[in-house]
Design an enzyme around this catalytic site. Structure first.
Site, PDB file in Angstrom:
ATOM      1  N   HIS A   1       0.854  -1.194   0.000  1.00 49.08           N
ATOM      2  CA  HIS A   1       0.000   0.000   0.000  1.00 49.08           C
ATOM      3  C   HIS A   1       0.888   1.241   0.000  1.00 49.08           C
ATOM      4  O   HIS A   1       1.556   1.524   0.985  1.00 49.08           O
ATOM      5  CB  HIS A   1      -0.917  -0.012   1.232  1.00 49.08           C
ATOM      6  CG  HIS A   1      -1.923  -1.122   1.174  1.00 49.08           C
ATOM      7  ND1 HIS A   1      -2.303  -1.858   2.280  1.00 49.08           N
ATOM      8  CD2 HIS A   1      -2.606  -1.620   0.123  1.00 49.08           C
ATOM      9  CE1 HIS A   1      -3.196  -2.759   1.898  1.00 49.08           C
ATOM     10  NE2 HIS A   1      -3.398  -2.638   0.603  1.00 49.08           N
TER      11      HIS A   1
ATOM     12  N   GLU B   1       1.348   3.899   2.776  1.00 49.56           N
ATOM     13  CA  GLU B   1       1.870   3.487   4.082  1.00 49.56           C
ATOM     14  C   GLU B   1       3.391   3.607   4.109  1.00 49.56           C
ATOM     15  O   GLU B   1       4.127   2.631   4.194  1.00 49.56           O
ATOM     16  CB  GLU B   1       1.399   2.062   4.395  1.00 49.56           C
ATOM     17  CG  GLU B   1      -0.103   2.012   4.572  1.00 49.56           C
ATOM     18  CD  GLU B   1      -0.720   0.613   4.507  1.00 49.56           C
ATOM     19  OE1 GLU B   1      -1.953   0.523   4.587  1.00 49.56           O
ATOM     20  OE2 GLU B   1       0.018  -0.371   4.360  1.00 49.56           O
TER      21      GLU B   1
ATOM     22  N   HIS C   1       2.955  -3.214   7.038  1.00 54.28           N
ATOM     23  CA  HIS C   1       1.928  -2.220   6.681  1.00 54.28           C
ATOM     24  C   HIS C   1       1.948  -1.045   7.647  1.00 54.28           C
ATOM     25  O   HIS C   1       2.635  -1.080   8.660  1.00 54.28           O
ATOM     26  CB  HIS C   1       0.535  -2.862   6.738  1.00 54.28           C
ATOM     27  CG  HIS C   1       0.254  -3.769   5.583  1.00 54.28           C
ATOM     28  ND1 HIS C   1      -0.618  -3.451   4.581  1.00 54.28           N
ATOM     29  CD2 HIS C   1       0.760  -4.983   5.277  1.00 54.28           C
ATOM     30  CE1 HIS C   1      -0.652  -4.426   3.699  1.00 54.28           C
ATOM     31  NE2 HIS C   1       0.177  -5.384   4.092  1.00 54.28           N
TER      32      HIS C   1
ATOM     33  N   GLU D   1       1.600  -4.342  11.467  1.00 53.40           N
ATOM     34  CA  GLU D   1       1.091  -2.983  11.352  1.00 53.40           C
ATOM     35  C   GLU D   1       1.896  -2.054  12.243  1.00 53.40           C
ATOM     36  O   GLU D   1       2.202  -2.402  13.390  1.00 53.40           O
ATOM     37  CB  GLU D   1      -0.379  -2.934  11.806  1.00 53.40           C
ATOM     38  CG  GLU D   1      -1.324  -3.769  10.959  1.00 53.40           C
ATOM     39  CD  GLU D   1      -1.760  -3.077   9.677  1.00 53.40           C
ATOM     40  OE1 GLU D   1      -1.357  -1.930   9.450  1.00 53.40           O
ATOM     41  OE2 GLU D   1      -2.501  -3.709   8.895  1.00 53.40           O
TER      42      GLU D   1
HETATM   43 ZN   LIG Z   1      -1.827  -1.705   4.356  1.00 50.77          ZN
END
Ligand SMILES: [Zn+2]
Length: 756
Positions: free
Chosen positions: A545, A548, A642, A727
């Site tokens: 992504h 990010e 992420h 994350e």
């Molecule tokens: Zn992500």
């Protein structure tokens, strides 16, 4: 009164006349002709869960009425789907192409004895780049001597214990909470010289240099761009600047960056490089604290917005920058700000001056898409110092944001950089994130898609500066390519096996790198080669992504750590082979996307059946993992990095059949099923050792809506029990030593946000 006022404010907002966004079309200003039968997604009204990162967001309870039952409806309860392994998604013979990416399994190292001389000069050269953040987990030097002799011979089961004990020893000896000692400069985070303890390391001020600061901030990259400065002149200007303002930034080299940026292919062929990416940046002198929310900011902002309707005479409403209109729109003589975003990862689409010191800004949608506006990165110049400028980004899409809970945008000042302080810093006050009165054009009268405004006030440090503002610390594809080259040169080839190769090319024509890191075999003897080739694999990926960017910074730290002299890093290298794909979506990063590839697709929803000509990076990342399985070398850990916009700290998402069935209420199947619980080990270790890690945000549930993510596919199809999404917060930590506590100061009398 607070609840009453808050209802009143909501009513006021509801009273705004609904209007379409001031854009010709919600589709991206950039279009790319993609292969395959492609129909851009329709501009449908999305439900709130469509905006979630990886499934994984805690939607603000006040804003979201979704009850717990509905959340559990998404859980996969089909035991067959949870525990059966689907067949290979491609012909088996195709996997052989990945053999070439595992040279370490066949290489003979015959030259090992003769090639390398003394280590000493490598230790020296390493020190210039490798200076690690003294984390709580850095072990002390004496551990090295104690354990060094036995490492090569250790069995796998003892590795974990010794690693743990080393990290623990280091942790207890180096625990020191970060205090915000520079609190008095936090009002605008700049002007460190006022403290008198950080003298700039250069003698000249930018003004004395006589440089046109605007021109040098964006050196031209190719001769095809007309008028004044030729690429050669620009190159010379940079050389002179570097000579006048030398600043060694670890793992960065402006000349190499420029070289890499020239090769980077963008959809609209960017001619400019953003100064911060070229020049590099150092960590700011102190930890960046979170913003405390002032009581009543919302109210003031709403009244200012309402005044637009009841006192229209104040309103300028002049478009001063737009990707959709002929360039340039702004006359340079006027006193308004100047904006620019046609550079790597830049994505401002339009800027409208609303009042003298207030601007409405619109972000470009992802390429070949009409949505996903959240990431922003742009240049602003022509400002006056010490004036509070209000910026409103009016087409954000997520229903809530950490901007409501202490997060601030980031700012880079070119003048500050030339004064020897090249830093991205958190900046902005009076920050609010709220639903606004704009609706999608097609549905302006009905219940079309809503937009959200991020508003913040910036007071710039210098007159006539050139500044860059971003959603989060930017990290471009060219920065990655520069970093990998410098990293490769920095290692001691006698100790570290480091290989950089191309996994595949993206749709935009950019190479997607694959990196191998492990320890060199001790010698080319059969025993040592056997040990070398039988080290288990770990596969790490990041930045699928593009918005990010924190995932890239975590990856940067990971790479630097893995090649470093740190005893834990050595131990890791001696026991594992790391296969790393640091950027799964280079095109998205380059073109300023938030979420998607050039086809307007979320690549982390394409792992079930990726196709080589449509999602090449996912297809080959998956193919490579399939290859490892086919030779009996499935990775012991798979982790995809992420960034998370709704939570603080760092945490993991993993996969567990039992926990999923249990949570969904299928207790019978859950109790009879046997499951390897190794997926719990890594999060438990991190919870004990990593100060930023929080177990309470981890989840091991398998959701139907995540069936095509890397985490679930690698777990289910490759049988990797330790398959994770990691994350990290865009905002920061609210626990442990990385939590930056505001001390009482000019902000006294303000209450902290409700997250504590
Ligand atoms: Zn992500």
């Amino acid at each position: 009164m607070e609840p009453v006022i808050s209802v009143m404010l909501q009513i006021l907002r509801q009273c705004y006349p609904v209007s379409p966004l001031p854009l010709v079309t919600p589709s991206s200003a950039y279009a790319f002709s993609v292969p395959g039968s492609f129909t851009p997604e329709p501009p449908c009204a999305l439900s709130e869960e469509d905006f979630e990162d990886d499934g994984d967001e805690e939607v603000d309870k006040d804003l979201d009425s979704e009850d717990v039952k509905e959340e559990y409806d998404d859980l996969e309860t089909d035991v067959d789907k949870l525990s059966s392994k689907p067949g290979l998604d491609r012909p088996e013979e195709e996997l052989m192409q990945y053999e070439a990416m595992c040279l370490e399994l066949s290489y003979s190292f015959e030259e090992l004895e003769s090639k390398f001389g003394d280590d000493a000069n490598f230790e020296d050269s390493q020190d210039t780049n490798h200076h690690h953040i003294p984390t709580a987990a850095s072990p002390k030097q004496h551990c090295l001597k104690k354990d060094q002799t036995s490492w090569g011979q250790e069995k796998e089961d003892t590795v974990q214990t010794s690693l743990l004990s080393m990290v623990k020893m280091g942790r207890s000896s180096k625990k020191r909470p970060i205090k915000n000692i520079y609190h008095d400069v936090q009002s605008n985070c700049l002007g460190i010289d006022s403290l008198g303890n950080d003298v700039p390391d250069i003698q000249t001020s930018p003004k004395e240099d006589g440089w046109d600061i605007e021109a040098i901030s964006c050196p031209r990259m190719s001769a095809s761009f007309s008028n004044s400065t030729s690429p050669r002149e620009a190159g010379e200007a940079i050389d002179k600047l570097l000579h006048l303002h030398p600043k060694h930034i670890p793992f960065h080299d402006p000349c190499l960056y420029m070289d890499k940026a020239r090769r980077t292919r963008s959809v609209v062929d960017f001619k400019m490089v953003a100064f911060p990416d070229l020049w590099g940046h150092c960590p700011p002198p102190s930890a960046q604290s979170m913003l405390e929310r002032k009581c009543g900011v919302q109210r003031i902002k709403i009244f200012e917005d309402v005044r637009r309707f009841i006192q229209p005479n104040d309103i300028i409403n002049k478009v001063i920058f737009s990707l959709d209109e002929p360039w340039p729109l702004q006359d340079t003589a006027s006193s308004c700000l100047r904006f620019f975003s046609k550079f790597e990862s830049g994505n401002l689409r339009k800027a409208i001056q609303v009042r003298e010191f207030e601007y409405d800004l619109l972000i470009n949608a992802d390429v070949n898409s009409c949505q996903h506006q959240q990431w922003f990165y742009f240049k602003v110049s022509g400002m006056r110092a010490n004036i509070p400028y209000r910026f409103n980004i009016i087409n954000c899409e997520k229903p809530n944001s950490q901007f409501n809970y202490g997060m601030q945008p980031t700012l880079y000042s070119v003048k500050e950089a030339l004064l020897g302080r090249p830093s991205w810093i958190r900046t902005g006050n009076e920050i609010c994130y709220y639903k606004n009165h704009y609706r999608q054009r097609a549905a302006a009268t009905g219940s079309g898609k809503c937009y959200y405004t991020l508003t913040f006030v910036v007071t710039f440090p210098h007159d006539e500066d050139v500044c860059y503002l971003a959603y989060h610390y930017p990290y471009t594809y060219s920065a990655l390519m520069t970093h990998l080259d410098i990293l490769e040169k920095s290692i001691n080839p006698r100790q570290v096996y480091f290989r950089q190769e191309v996994l595949c090319h993206t749709l935009g024509g950019n190479p997607c790198p694959l990196v191998t890191i492990t320890a060199m075999p001790e010698s080319s003897s059969t025993d040592h080669l056997e040990q070398f080739r039988h080290r288990p694999y770990q596969v790490i990926t990041a930045r699928v992504h593009p918005g990010e960017s924190n995932a890239s910074w975590v990856m940067k730290g990971t790479l630097e750590f893995l090649v470093s002299n740190d005893p834990v890093a050595r131990l890791l290298r001696e026991n594992f082979i790391f296969k790393i794909i640091p950027m799964l979506n280079p095109d998205g990063v380059i073109n300023g996307n938030h979420r998607c590839s050039l086809r307007g697709e979320d690549l982390n929803r394409q792992w079930l059946s990726p196709q080589a000509h449509l999602q090449p990076t996912i297809y080959h990342a998956k193919g490579f993992l399939h290859y490892l399985c086919s030779i009996g070398r499935s990775p012991v850990v798979f982790c995809d990095f992420h960034g998370h916009s709704q939570k603080k700290n760092m945490f993991l998402y993993g996969c567990s059949v039992k926990e999923t069935l249990w949570q969904a209420g299928c207790t019978v199947s859950a109790s009879t099923l046997l499951e390897d619980v190794s997926y719990r080990t890594l999060p438990k270790i991190l919870d004990k050792l990593a100060p930023a890690f929080t177990m309470s945000s981890c989840s091991f549930l398998v959701e139907k809506s995540r069936a095509s993510t890397a985490r679930v596919v690698v777990w289910r199809e490759m049988g990797v029990s330790r398959s994770y999404t990691m994350e990290s917060s865009y905002c920061g930590c609210n626990q442990g030593p990385y939590q930056v506590c505001e001390t009482a100061g000019p902000s006294a009398g303000i209450h902290r946000n409700g997250e504590q």
